[in-house]
Scaffold this active site. Structure first.
Site, PDB file in Angstrom:
ATOM      1  N   ARG A 118      19.717 -45.358 -20.250  1.00  0.00           N
ATOM      2  CA  ARG A 118      19.322 -46.590 -19.922  1.00  0.00           C
ATOM      3  C   ARG A 118      19.489 -47.699 -20.837  1.00  0.00           C
ATOM      4  NH1 ARG A 118      14.914 -47.207 -15.055  1.00  0.00           N
ATOM      5  NH2 ARG A 118      16.146 -48.352 -13.599  1.00  0.00           N
ATOM      6  N   PRO A 173       5.621 -43.423  -9.417  1.00  0.00           N
ATOM      7  CA  PRO A 173       5.991 -42.921  -8.210  1.00  0.00           C
ATOM      8  C   PRO A 173       4.615 -42.194  -7.384  1.00  0.00           C
ATOM      9  CG  PRO A 173       6.696 -41.494  -9.913  1.00  0.00           C
ATOM     10  CD  PRO A 173       6.055 -42.524 -10.537  1.00  0.00           C
ATOM     11  N   THR A 178       2.284 -51.276 -11.235  1.00  0.00           N
ATOM     12  CA  THR A 178       1.391 -51.095 -10.229  1.00  0.00           C
ATOM     13  C   THR A 178       0.699 -49.916 -10.249  1.00  0.00           C
ATOM     14  OG1 THR A 178       2.886 -52.492  -9.009  1.00  0.00           O
ATOM     15  CG2 THR A 178       1.237 -51.568  -7.693  1.00  0.00           C
ATOM     16  N   CYS A 185       8.531 -49.849  -3.779  1.00  0.00           N
ATOM     17  CA  CYS A 185       7.082 -50.037  -3.905  1.00  0.00           C
ATOM     18  C   CYS A 185       6.319 -50.166  -2.598  1.00  0.00           C
ATOM     19  CB  CYS A 185       6.978 -51.222  -4.632  1.00  0.00           C
ATOM     20  SG  CYS A 185       7.451 -51.221  -6.329  1.00  0.00           S
ATOM     21  N   ARG A 217      19.971 -55.399  11.360  1.00  0.00           N
ATOM     22  CA  ARG A 217      19.396 -56.414  10.442  1.00  0.00           C
ATOM     23  C   ARG A 217      19.411 -58.065  11.418  1.00  0.00           C
ATOM     24  NH1 ARG A 217      16.243 -55.336   5.857  1.00  0.00           N
ATOM     25  NH2 ARG A 217      17.246 -53.758   4.854  1.00  0.00           N
TER      26      ARG A 217
HETATM   27  N1  LIG Z   1      11.045 -52.623  -8.715  1.00  0.00           N
HETATM   28  C1  LIG Z   1      10.013 -53.551  -8.475  1.00  0.00           C
HETATM   29  O1  LIG Z   1      10.738 -54.697  -7.881  1.00  0.00           O
HETATM   30  C2  LIG Z   1       8.911 -53.578  -8.813  1.00  0.00           C
HETATM   31  C3  LIG Z   1       8.012 -52.788  -9.447  1.00  0.00           C
HETATM   32  N2  LIG Z   1       6.648 -52.935  -9.837  1.00  0.00           N
HETATM   33  C4  LIG Z   1       6.312 -51.769 -10.609  1.00  0.00           C
HETATM   34  O2  LIG Z   1       6.784 -51.768 -11.946  1.00  0.00           O
HETATM   35  C5  LIG Z   1       6.468 -50.380 -12.275  1.00  0.00           C
HETATM   36  C6  LIG Z   1       8.088 -50.053 -12.878  1.00  0.00           C
HETATM   37  O3  LIG Z   1       8.962 -50.272 -11.819  1.00  0.00           O
HETATM   38  P1  LIG Z   1      10.400 -50.102 -11.935  1.00  0.00           P
HETATM   39  O4  LIG Z   1      10.807 -51.064 -13.250  1.00  0.00           O
HETATM   40  O5  LIG Z   1      11.045 -50.373 -10.727  1.00  0.00           O
HETATM   41  O6  LIG Z   1      10.646 -48.727 -12.469  1.00  0.00           O
HETATM   42  P2  LIG Z   1      12.101 -47.949 -13.209  1.00  0.00           P
HETATM   43  O7  LIG Z   1      11.675 -46.498 -12.480  1.00  0.00           O
HETATM   44  O8  LIG Z   1      13.302 -48.936 -12.693  1.00  0.00           O
HETATM   45  O9  LIG Z   1      11.840 -47.932 -14.543  1.00  0.00           O
HETATM   46  C7  LIG Z   1      10.695 -47.465 -15.093  1.00  0.00           C
HETATM   47  C8  LIG Z   1      11.242 -47.024 -16.748  1.00  0.00           C
HETATM   48  O10 LIG Z   1      10.213 -46.239 -17.351  1.00  0.00           O
HETATM   49  C9  LIG Z   1      10.741 -45.339 -18.228  1.00  0.00           C
HETATM   50  N3  LIG Z   1       9.469 -44.742 -18.979  1.00  0.00           N
HETATM   51  C10 LIG Z   1       8.979 -43.755 -18.347  1.00  0.00           C
HETATM   52  N4  LIG Z   1       7.891 -43.249 -19.136  1.00  0.00           N
HETATM   53  C11 LIG Z   1       8.161 -43.865 -20.283  1.00  0.00           C
HETATM   54  C12 LIG Z   1       7.561 -44.173 -21.694  1.00  0.00           C
HETATM   55  N5  LIG Z   1       6.303 -43.293 -21.872  1.00  0.00           N
HETATM   56  N6  LIG Z   1       7.996 -44.885 -22.588  1.00  0.00           N
HETATM   57  C13 LIG Z   1       9.002 -45.647 -22.569  1.00  0.00           C
HETATM   58  N7  LIG Z   1       9.774 -45.602 -21.037  1.00  0.00           N
HETATM   59  C14 LIG Z   1       9.207 -44.981 -20.134  1.00  0.00           C
HETATM   60  C15 LIG Z   1      11.615 -44.648 -17.298  1.00  0.00           C
HETATM   61  O11 LIG Z   1      12.761 -43.948 -18.268  1.00  0.00           O
HETATM   62  C16 LIG Z   1      12.228 -45.928 -16.743  1.00  0.00           C
HETATM   63  O12 LIG Z   1      13.538 -46.165 -17.221  1.00  0.00           O
HETATM   64  C17 LIG Z   1       6.090 -49.439 -11.157  1.00  0.00           C
HETATM   65  O13 LIG Z   1       4.904 -49.405 -11.251  1.00  0.00           O
HETATM   66  C18 LIG Z   1       6.443 -50.359 -10.031  1.00  0.00           C
HETATM   67  O14 LIG Z   1       5.430 -50.047  -8.750  1.00  0.00           O
HETATM   68  C19 LIG Z   1       6.246 -53.989  -9.535  1.00  0.00           C
HETATM   69  C20 LIG Z   1       6.880 -55.105  -9.190  1.00  0.00           C
HETATM   70  C21 LIG Z   1       8.052 -55.090  -8.733  1.00  0.00           C
HETATM   71  O1  LIG Z   2       6.018 -54.425  -6.142  1.00  0.00           O
HETATM   72  C1  LIG Z   2       7.134 -54.669  -5.900  1.00  0.00           C
HETATM   73  O2  LIG Z   2       7.944 -53.505  -6.026  1.00  0.00           O
HETATM   74  C2  LIG Z   2       7.683 -55.711  -5.104  1.00  0.00           C
HETATM   75  O3  LIG Z   2       7.941 -55.350  -3.840  1.00  0.00           O
HETATM   76  C3  LIG Z   2       8.477 -56.528  -3.019  1.00  0.00           C
HETATM   77  O4  LIG Z   2       9.792 -56.718  -3.350  1.00  0.00           O
HETATM   78  P1  LIG Z   2      11.136 -55.830  -2.982  1.00  0.00           P
HETATM   79  O5  LIG Z   2      10.558 -54.510  -2.533  1.00  0.00           O
HETATM   80  O6  LIG Z   2      11.770 -55.626  -4.101  1.00  0.00           O
HETATM   81  O7  LIG Z   2      11.637 -56.359  -1.980  1.00  0.00           O
HETATM   82  P2  LIG Z   2      11.380 -57.251  -0.596  1.00  0.00           P
HETATM   83  O8  LIG Z   2      12.218 -58.713  -0.546  1.00  0.00           O
HETATM   84  O9  LIG Z   2      10.107 -57.407  -0.495  1.00  0.00           O
HETATM   85  O10 LIG Z   2      11.893 -56.297   0.577  1.00  0.00           O
HETATM   86  C4  LIG Z   2      11.167 -54.965   0.916  1.00  0.00           C
HETATM   87  C5  LIG Z   2      11.820 -54.456   2.210  1.00  0.00           C
HETATM   88  O11 LIG Z   2      11.816 -55.264   3.263  1.00  0.00           O
HETATM   89  C6  LIG Z   2      12.519 -55.732   4.219  1.00  0.00           C
HETATM   90  N1  LIG Z   2      12.214 -56.943   4.734  1.00  0.00           N
HETATM   91  C7  LIG Z   2      11.682 -58.021   4.066  1.00  0.00           C
HETATM   92  C8  LIG Z   2      11.340 -59.271   4.631  1.00  0.00           C
HETATM   93  C9  LIG Z   2      11.401 -59.263   6.013  1.00  0.00           C
HETATM   94  O12 LIG Z   2      11.269 -60.355   6.578  1.00  0.00           O
HETATM   95  N2  LIG Z   2      11.777 -57.932   6.642  1.00  0.00           N
HETATM   96  C10 LIG Z   2      12.216 -57.050   6.014  1.00  0.00           C
HETATM   97  O13 LIG Z   2      12.764 -55.840   6.795  1.00  0.00           O
HETATM   98  C11 LIG Z   2      13.856 -55.892   3.041  1.00  0.00           C
HETATM   99  O14 LIG Z   2      14.953 -55.752   3.782  1.00  0.00           O
HETATM  100  C12 LIG Z   2      13.397 -54.366   2.227  1.00  0.00           C
HETATM  101  O15 LIG Z   2      14.069 -53.438   2.600  1.00  0.00           O
HETATM  102  C13 LIG Z   2       7.409 -57.604  -2.880  1.00  0.00           C
HETATM  103  O16 LIG Z   2       8.302 -58.465  -2.106  1.00  0.00           O
HETATM  104  C14 LIG Z   2       7.313 -58.217  -4.366  1.00  0.00           C
HETATM  105  O17 LIG Z   2       6.499 -59.173  -4.579  1.00  0.00           O
HETATM  106  C15 LIG Z   2       6.735 -56.893  -5.115  1.00  0.00           C
HETATM  107  O18 LIG Z   2       6.714 -57.319  -6.556  1.00  0.00           O
END
Ligand SMILES: NC(=O)C1=CN([C@@H]2O[C@H](COP(=O)(O)OP(=O)(O)OC[C@H]3O[C@@H](n4cnc5c(N)ncnc54)[C@H](O)[C@@H]3O)[C@@H](O)[C@H]2O)C=CC1
Ligand SMILES: O=C(O)[C@H]1O[C@H](OP(=O)(O)OP(=O)(O)OC[C@H]2O[C@@H](n3ccc(=O)[nH]c3=O)[C@H](O)[C@@H]2O)[C@H](O)[C@@H](O)[C@@H]1O
Length: 464
Positions: A40, A91, A130, A275, A442
């Site tokens: 990565r 997760p 989170t 999430c 959709r």
């Molecule tokens: N994906 C999203 O849109 C959002 C995610 N979150 C939260 O943020 C957190 C991260 O989510 P993502 O970035 O999507 O996950 P991700 O799975 O894309 O990235 C997490 C990374 O952490 C690495 N990792 C694990 N243990 C480690 C360690 N000890 N040291 C260094 N690296 C390590 C993994 O190898 C992985 O590449 C989760 O708790 C998620 O719920 C919050 C808001 C938006």
């Molecule tokens: O904690 C997180 O991971 C994030 O989760 C969501 O963001 P994300 O999952 O990236 O995308 P969204 O735009 O929220 O869409 C989530 C799902 O809901 C669906 N969706 C969204 C909006 C809508 O009106 N209808 C609907 O079916 C989207 O197509 C998608 O499958 C939240 O919007 C973010 O604020 C948050 O930080």
């Protein structure tokens, strides 16, 4: 003392974009993003970044090698840092106590242990992942139990609200930045230091501070309430289909009430993404652990309706195709969980593909941003009734929508990519089997135009 050096553990969808924007807006701060995965990190240092996110390439290119670094040298990055983000994955637990519901904090714990092992100077440790309410206490316990003499820690909660596909915009123009910390002089000082990083581009009035547990719970609450809106409108979509009402008209009418608002009322095949489901399951588990079964049941319904919606959609496909898909070719448009991302985690497309395969269909998949390997991996990981040697020959991945739909009995739209709206459906129709079906999960294409061409059309939340 102003922050000079930031380290982020976890170079994923959150750590990568968030730290890139911090580096862009704070040129005097050195930002190093580290990850256990060397692959990565190599991708972050290459021309092809590991995630697709509009605008991200430009931000990374303008800072990488200047004040933004991606590295596998976790120890050095921690040693140098004044402030460390923990942005690792959280997760749902796959086994043991709380299996299928509780958040698995093993990566957060691993991150806290590395910080404790390595640190030789004071650190502000920021929970960006989170997590369940009071997770900061567990991080603090690990750090204190392994503390070197003279090293002090402050733990902050700073949940992330970005959505994939709009991450850069969400980070640049965040509605709010939330910082939770201890109400002590050292806690308030740490909050102030993190706040001063964000103040480089976020107005101070949009930076909200509060106690750590409120901050942790606010993140789960925000995701639960966003997902709840989708389940609410999706539940009404079933009523629309049964009565002749149109869910888009209902959503518009309801959303015009300023107390309700118009966003997040787009009915769909169901929500996906890494999430919403995991965070609500986590909330449900917390409520059960706190002996609040009624509250747990209330939030569980948001997930149950999402499952119902996905099943309703696939059942409609099967029933419309004479209740058998055996020997039929079905084309799936879109594999990402939403448009403008290549992320497939918990994508409704996986559920749809799996269900159609279980019904004996051959499926052809097109998505503009999801790689072929990812699609096969997702299908292999979902519980498919049939063994791989049986289903794999029935799946093909295509690089354009026209070859994908050629010779198919039906098109199923699973992701709302803009390009699906303006395809040459006349051409597509002429090369499909007849009767030709479109199932629009959709509600994005021009249904009247498709009907005129000769398609049989079904969509979510309205009768055609
Ligand atoms: N994906 C999203 O849109 C959002 C995610 N979150 C939260 O943020 C957190 C991260 O989510 P993502 O970035 O999507 O996950 P991700 O799975 O894309 O990235 C997490 C990374 O952490 C690495 N990792 C694990 N243990 C480690 C360690 N000890 N040291 C260094 N690296 C390590 C993994 O190898 C992985 O590449 C989760 O708790 C998620 O719920 C919050 C808001 C938006
Ligand atoms: O904690 C997180 O991971 C994030 O989760 C969501 O963001 P994300 O999952 O990236 O995308 P969204 O735009 O929220 O869409 C989530 C799902 O809901 C669906 N969706 C969204 C909006 C809508 O009106 N209808 C609907 O079916 C989207 O197509 C998608 O499958 C939240 O919007 C973010 O604020 C948050 O930080």
């Amino acid at each position: 003392m102003p922050i000079k050096n930031i380290c982020c553990l976890g170079a994923g969808y959150v750590g990568g974009p968030t730290c890139s924007v911090i580096a862009l807006k704070c040129p005097e701060i050195k930002v190093t993003v580290v990850d256990l995965s060397k692959d990565r990190i190599a991708q972050w240092n290459s021309d092809k970044l590991p995630i697709y996110e509009p605008g991200l390439d430009d931000v990374v290119k303008s800072c990488r090698g200047k004040n933004l670094f991606f590295s596998s040298d976790i120890t050095s990055a921690i040693l140098e840092a004044d402030l460390i983000f923990i942005s690792v994955n959280t997760p749902t637990k796959a086994f043991g106590n709380g299996k299928g519901r509780a958040a698995d904090l093993k990566y957060v714990e691993g991150a806290a242990r590395i910080i404790a092992d390595v640190s030789k100077s004071d650190k502000i440790v920021v929970e960006k992942s989170t997590v369940p309410v009071r997770a900061a206490e567990s991080i603090s316990n690990i750090l204190i139990a392994n503390q070197r003499p003279g090293v002090a820690y402050q733990i902050l909660s700073n949940p992330e609200f970005l959505a994939e596909g709009s991450a850069i915009n969400d980070l640049l123009y965040a509605d709010r930045v939330l910082i939770g910390g201890e109400d002590t002089p050292a806690g308030r000082a740490a909050i102030e230091e993190l706040s001063s990083v964000y103040q480089h581009w976020i107005p101070k009035t949009n930076i909200v501070t509060m106690n750590t547990w409120s901050s942790e719970l606010s993140k789960l609450a925000a995701n639960a309430m966003l997902a709840q809106r989708i389940s609410s409108i999706n539940s009404l979509s079933a009523v629309c289909e049964a009565t002749g009402a149109d869910v888009s008209e209902v959503a518009r009418a309801v959303g015009l009430d300023s107390r309700i608002g118009s966003k997040f009322l787009q009915a769909s095949v169901g929500f996906g993404g890494s999430c919403f489901q995991k965070d609500i399951l986590n909330l449900v588990y917390i409520c059960e652990s706190l002996n609040l079964p009624e509250v747990a049941k209330y939030w569980q319904q948001v997930i149950d309706i999402n499952e119902y919606q996905k099943t309703r959609f696939t059942t409609k496909i099967i029933e419309s195709c004479f209740n058998t898909l055996s020997g039929k070719n079905i084309c799936i448009f879109g594999f990402a969980f939403k448009k403008n991302t290549g992320d497939t985690r918990e994508s409704p497309s996986i559920f749809v593909a799996k269900t159609l395969l279980d019904e004996g269909a051959s499926i052809r998949i097109y998505d503009p941003k999801v790689e072929q390997n990812q699609i096969y991996e997702d299908l292999a990981n979902s519980v498919i009734c049939t063994p791989p040697e049986e289903w794999r020959p029935r799946v093909s991945v295509h690089s354009d929508p026209y070859s994908c739909s050629e010779g198919c009995h039906a098109i199923v739209i699973c992701t709302e990519w803009d390009e699906f709206i303006n395809l040459d459906y006349q051409k597509i129709y002429s090369e499909m089997m007849k009767p030709a079906y479109v199932f629009d999960g959709r509600k994005i294409v021009d249904h009247q135009a498709l009907l005129k061409i000769g398609f049989h059309v079904q969509t979510i939340g309205m009768r055609l």
